[in-house]
Enzyme design. Structure first.
Site, PDB file in Angstrom:
ATOM      1  N   ASN A 117       7.546  -1.420 -21.309  1.00 21.11           N
ATOM      2  CA  ASN A 117       6.614  -0.369 -21.966  1.00 21.11           C
ATOM      3  C   ASN A 117       6.411  -0.767 -23.502  1.00 21.11           C
ATOM      4  O   ASN A 117       5.612  -0.784 -23.910  1.00 21.11           O
ATOM      5  CB  ASN A 117       7.084   0.929 -21.836  1.00 21.11           C
ATOM      6  CG  ASN A 117       6.976   1.504 -20.627  1.00 21.11           C
ATOM      7  OD1 ASN A 117       5.752   1.143 -19.866  1.00 21.11           O
ATOM      8  ND2 ASN A 117       8.000   2.225 -19.867  1.00 21.11           N
ATOM      9  N   ILE A 140      13.920  -3.694 -15.367  1.00 15.45           N
ATOM     10  CA  ILE A 140      14.760  -2.851 -14.272  1.00 15.45           C
ATOM     11  C   ILE A 140      14.527  -1.533 -13.909  1.00 15.45           C
ATOM     12  O   ILE A 140      14.900  -1.194 -12.982  1.00 15.45           O
ATOM     13  CB  ILE A 140      16.339  -3.356 -14.340  1.00 15.45           C
ATOM     14  CG1 ILE A 140      16.846  -2.385 -15.420  1.00 15.45           C
ATOM     15  CG2 ILE A 140      16.847  -4.678 -14.750  1.00 15.45           C
ATOM     16  CD1 ILE A 140      18.252  -2.159 -15.606  1.00 15.45           C
ATOM     17  N   ASP A 141      13.831  -1.041 -15.000  1.00 18.07           N
ATOM     18  CA  ASP A 141      13.509   0.611 -14.843  1.00 18.07           C
ATOM     19  C   ASP A 141      12.374   0.726 -14.031  1.00 18.07           C
ATOM     20  O   ASP A 141      12.006   2.043 -13.523  1.00 18.07           O
ATOM     21  CB  ASP A 141      13.244   1.311 -16.156  1.00 18.07           C
ATOM     22  CG  ASP A 141      14.606   0.759 -16.995  1.00 18.07           C
ATOM     23  OD1 ASP A 141      15.478   1.023 -16.338  1.00 18.07           O
ATOM     24  OD2 ASP A 141      14.408   0.911 -18.108  1.00 18.07           O
ATOM     25  N   MET A 183      21.479   2.770 -14.743  1.00 20.84           N
ATOM     26  CA  MET A 183      20.520   2.796 -15.664  1.00 20.84           C
ATOM     27  C   MET A 183      19.499   3.557 -15.396  1.00 20.84           C
ATOM     28  O   MET A 183      18.790   3.442 -14.106  1.00 20.84           O
ATOM     29  CB  MET A 183      20.396   1.136 -16.104  1.00 20.84           C
ATOM     30  CG  MET A 183      21.477   0.787 -16.897  1.00 20.84           C
ATOM     31  SD  MET A 183      20.936  -0.959 -17.494  1.00 20.84           S
ATOM     32  CE  MET A 183      22.102  -1.108 -18.997  1.00 20.84           C
ATOM     33  N   GLU A 236      21.473   7.683 -15.930  1.00 15.20           N
ATOM     34  CA  GLU A 236      21.954   7.763 -17.452  1.00 15.20           C
ATOM     35  C   GLU A 236      21.078   8.836 -18.200  1.00 15.20           C
ATOM     36  O   GLU A 236      21.917   9.327 -19.184  1.00 15.20           O
ATOM     37  CB  GLU A 236      22.146   6.420 -18.351  1.00 15.20           C
ATOM     38  CG  GLU A 236      20.868   5.753 -18.564  1.00 15.20           C
ATOM     39  CD  GLU A 236      21.197   4.450 -19.159  1.00 15.20           C
ATOM     40  OE1 GLU A 236      20.210   3.651 -19.059  1.00 15.20           O
ATOM     41  OE2 GLU A 236      22.157   4.205 -20.035  1.00 15.20           O
ATOM     42  N   ARG A 279      36.075  11.221 -10.222  1.00 16.14           N
ATOM     43  CA  ARG A 279      35.923   9.991 -11.366  1.00 16.14           C
ATOM     44  C   ARG A 279      34.846   9.500 -11.747  1.00 16.14           C
ATOM     45  O   ARG A 279      33.740   9.764 -10.817  1.00 16.14           O
ATOM     46  CB  ARG A 279      36.945   8.818 -10.808  1.00 16.14           C
ATOM     47  CG  ARG A 279      38.307   9.047 -10.317  1.00 16.14           C
ATOM     48  CD  ARG A 279      39.309   8.937 -11.688  1.00 16.14           C
ATOM     49  NE  ARG A 279      40.662   8.916 -11.584  1.00 16.14           N
ATOM     50  CZ  ARG A 279      41.492   9.903 -11.363  1.00 16.14           C
ATOM     51  NH1 ARG A 279      40.960  11.164 -11.643  1.00 16.14           N
ATOM     52  NH2 ARG A 279      42.668   9.800 -11.262  1.00 16.14           N
ATOM     53  N   TYR A 285      25.786  -3.022 -17.599  1.00 18.15           N
ATOM     54  CA  TYR A 285      24.904  -4.133 -18.020  1.00 18.15           C
ATOM     55  C   TYR A 285      24.996  -5.309 -16.794  1.00 18.15           C
ATOM     56  O   TYR A 285      24.132  -5.802 -16.794  1.00 18.15           O
ATOM     57  CB  TYR A 285      25.208  -4.874 -19.357  1.00 18.15           C
ATOM     58  CG  TYR A 285      24.814  -3.957 -20.386  1.00 18.15           C
ATOM     59  CD1 TYR A 285      23.600  -3.993 -20.840  1.00 18.15           C
ATOM     60  CD2 TYR A 285      25.535  -3.094 -20.838  1.00 18.15           C
ATOM     61  CE1 TYR A 285      23.230  -3.113 -21.855  1.00 18.15           C
ATOM     62  CE2 TYR A 285      25.231  -2.244 -21.894  1.00 18.15           C
ATOM     63  CZ  TYR A 285      23.969  -2.157 -22.298  1.00 18.15           C
ATOM     64  OH  TYR A 285      23.573  -1.227 -23.447  1.00 18.15           O
ATOM     65  N   GLN A 287      23.979  -4.325 -14.037  1.00 22.99           N
ATOM     66  CA  GLN A 287      22.569  -4.068 -13.306  1.00 22.99           C
ATOM     67  C   GLN A 287      21.366  -5.141 -13.578  1.00 22.99           C
ATOM     68  O   GLN A 287      20.454  -5.250 -13.127  1.00 22.99           O
ATOM     69  CB  GLN A 287      22.164  -2.877 -13.443  1.00 22.99           C
ATOM     70  CG  GLN A 287      23.137  -1.775 -12.641  1.00 22.99           C
ATOM     71  CD  GLN A 287      22.954  -0.243 -13.284  1.00 22.99           C
ATOM     72  OE1 GLN A 287      22.271   0.439 -12.698  1.00 22.99           O
ATOM     73  NE2 GLN A 287      23.574  -0.026 -14.576  1.00 22.99           N
TER      74      GLN A 287
HETATM   75  O1  F6P Z   1      16.023  -2.534 -19.899  1.00 22.12           O
HETATM   76  C1  F6P Z   1      15.900  -1.363 -19.622  1.00 22.12           C
HETATM   77  C2  F6P Z   1      17.246  -0.647 -20.047  1.00 22.12           C
HETATM   78  O2  F6P Z   1      18.136  -1.179 -18.981  1.00 22.12           O
HETATM   79  C3  F6P Z   1      17.492   1.066 -19.652  1.00 22.12           C
HETATM   80  O3  F6P Z   1      17.644   1.373 -18.164  1.00 22.12           O
HETATM   81  C4  F6P Z   1      18.797   1.263 -20.473  1.00 22.12           C
HETATM   82  O4  F6P Z   1      18.621   2.692 -20.885  1.00 22.12           O
HETATM   83  C5  F6P Z   1      18.470   0.396 -21.695  1.00 22.12           C
HETATM   84  O5  F6P Z   1      17.536  -0.596 -21.318  1.00 22.12           O
HETATM   85  C6  F6P Z   1      19.676  -0.098 -22.474  1.00 22.12           C
HETATM   86  O6  F6P Z   1      19.456  -1.283 -23.055  1.00 22.12           O
HETATM   87  P1  F6P Z   1      20.202  -1.719 -24.592  1.00 22.12           P
HETATM   88  O7  F6P Z   1      21.433  -0.947 -24.539  1.00 22.12           O
HETATM   89  O8  F6P Z   1      20.010  -3.075 -24.419  1.00 22.12           O
HETATM   90  O9  F6P Z   1      19.166  -0.994 -25.718  1.00 22.12           O
END
Ligand code: F6P
Length: 361
Positions: A117, A140-141, A183, A236, A279, A285, A287
């Site tokens: 985006n 990936i989002d 993520m 997250e 737990r 990462y 992912q």
């Molecule tokens: O690429 C998207 C994404 O993976 C999100 O799902 C995640 O919140 C974010 O990037 C985290 O990326 P960075 O730590 O590199 O900013």
């Protein structure tokens, strides 16, 4: 070869990396050169390299090795040239003027920006400044408006689903609940898809504020029915009903002040409410690292090859998107500043509800 007066094109990747970026770059370069004789210039580290004129000739790259490789050979950054622009201390140039210089020095006829985006919002802003720009949907989002799919998403589903499956076996051995953090800060597509594919008992998404009492009731009922282990797939960006009532600024502040991510808090709450040992496992990462799945290689390759046609046909100011299985041009004006989130009538969400998965509401 078809004649095209688009001769030299810059390519950059920006934002978080995603599997399939290299496959897309490869397809763009191969199709662009073979069909239209376009010369591609790589730009290092996203918009940072565009501002700094950090470029190189793509001819030097062994394109074939890129098809299944992870990450991005171009490097990436989260630099946004239009956000709080300040003059460079050495050159005195504002980012936009430095970008104009880079276009001139490299004789760029156009620029291809591969990203999510933020990247495509900047691509739109550049096109508003008069640059010939094409965007490509990577993340990936899966949250880009105007494209049904983004490359990287399916690989991440595979990884997260395998992660949940592995965590399930240890949960079973120990009769535990496991909160698996997936993520997705703003949207929960990855949590929803991998949660359903991984047979999660509960899925928590940023789009649906959760009530811990409802989660506990759901898990207790399952426990009474004889289940000894539980998976909570937690995006997250998941948030409680109470948090959803906070002002955006207040919420951000509270999240920044928290020492651990949301999954740890959810685990603590579940343990307190249900008495089940709980737990947390953050997939992180994993992912978005590693090599792309065949699905993402094909999607990225298809979009990359189509981007070459967009260049030759001068379809500037557009995202090379996919809708109903077809390549389409989505105006960057439609993409910019938007986030595609999960609506209450989304069919996959409905499938999850039909299967009895608890979404915390
Ligand atoms: O690429 C998207 C994404 O993976 C999100 O799902 C995640 O919140 C974010 O990037 C985290 O990326 P960075 O730590 O590199 O900013």
């Amino acid at each position: 070869m078809k004649a095209s007066n688009i001769k030299t094109v810059g390519v950059l990747t920006s934002g978080g990396d995603a599997p399939g970026l290299n496959a897309a770059i490869r397809a763009l370069c191969i199709a662009g050169k073979a069909k239209y004789g376009i010369k591609f210039i790589g730009i290092h580290n996203g918009y940072r390299g565009l501002i700094d004129n950090d470029t190189f000739k793509m001819d030097s790259i062994d394109l074939d090795s890129l098809i299944s490789s992870g990450g991005t050979i171009l490097g990436t950054s989260r630099v946004k040239p239009f956000k709080n622009p300040v003059p460079d201390p050495k050159t005195g140039l504002l980012p936009i003027d430095a970008i104009k210089e880079t276009f001139k020095k490299n004789k760029f006829d156009a620029l291809v920006c591969l990203g999510g985006n933020g990247t495509n919002t900047t691509a739109y802003q550049l096109s508003q400044e008069g640059f010939n720009v094409i965007g490509m949907p990577k993340t990936i989002d899966n949250d880009i408006v105007g494209s049904d799919e983004t490359f990287g998403f399916h690989t991440a589903i595979d990884v997260a689903t395998q992660g949940i499956a592995a965590i399930r076996t240890t949960a079973k051995s120990h009769s535990r609940a496991m909160v698996v953090e997936i993520m997705g800060h703003k949207v929960g597509w990855l949590g929803l898809y991998s949660g359903i594919a991984g047979n999660a008992d509960v899925i928590l998404l940023p789009e649906i504020p959760y009530d811990i009492k409802k989660i506990a009731k759901h898990l207790k009922a399952k426990k009474e029915a004889g289940q000894n282990n539980f998976i909570i797939a937690c995006s997250e960006g998941a948030l409680s009903v109470e948090e959803s009532k906070l002002e955006k600024k207040e919420f951000k502040k509270a999240r920044e002040a928290a020492t651990q991510s949301v999954a740890f808090r959810v685990a603590k709450e579940i343990e307190e409410e249900t008495g089940v040992e709980t737990r947390t496992s953050v997939l992180g990462y994993l992912q978005r690292g590693g090599f792309p799945s065949p699905y993402d290689i094909l999607l990225a390759t298809r979009l990359g090859a189509a981007a070459a046609d967009f260049l030759a046909n001068k379809q500037f100011g557009n995202l090379v998107a996919i809708k109903n299985g077809q390549i389409v041009a989505t105006p960057l004006s439609v993409v910019a500043g938007q986030v595609k989130s999960i609506s209450e009538n989304d069919q996959m969400l409905q499938t999850g509800r039909d299967l009895g998965i608890c979404f915390g509401d």
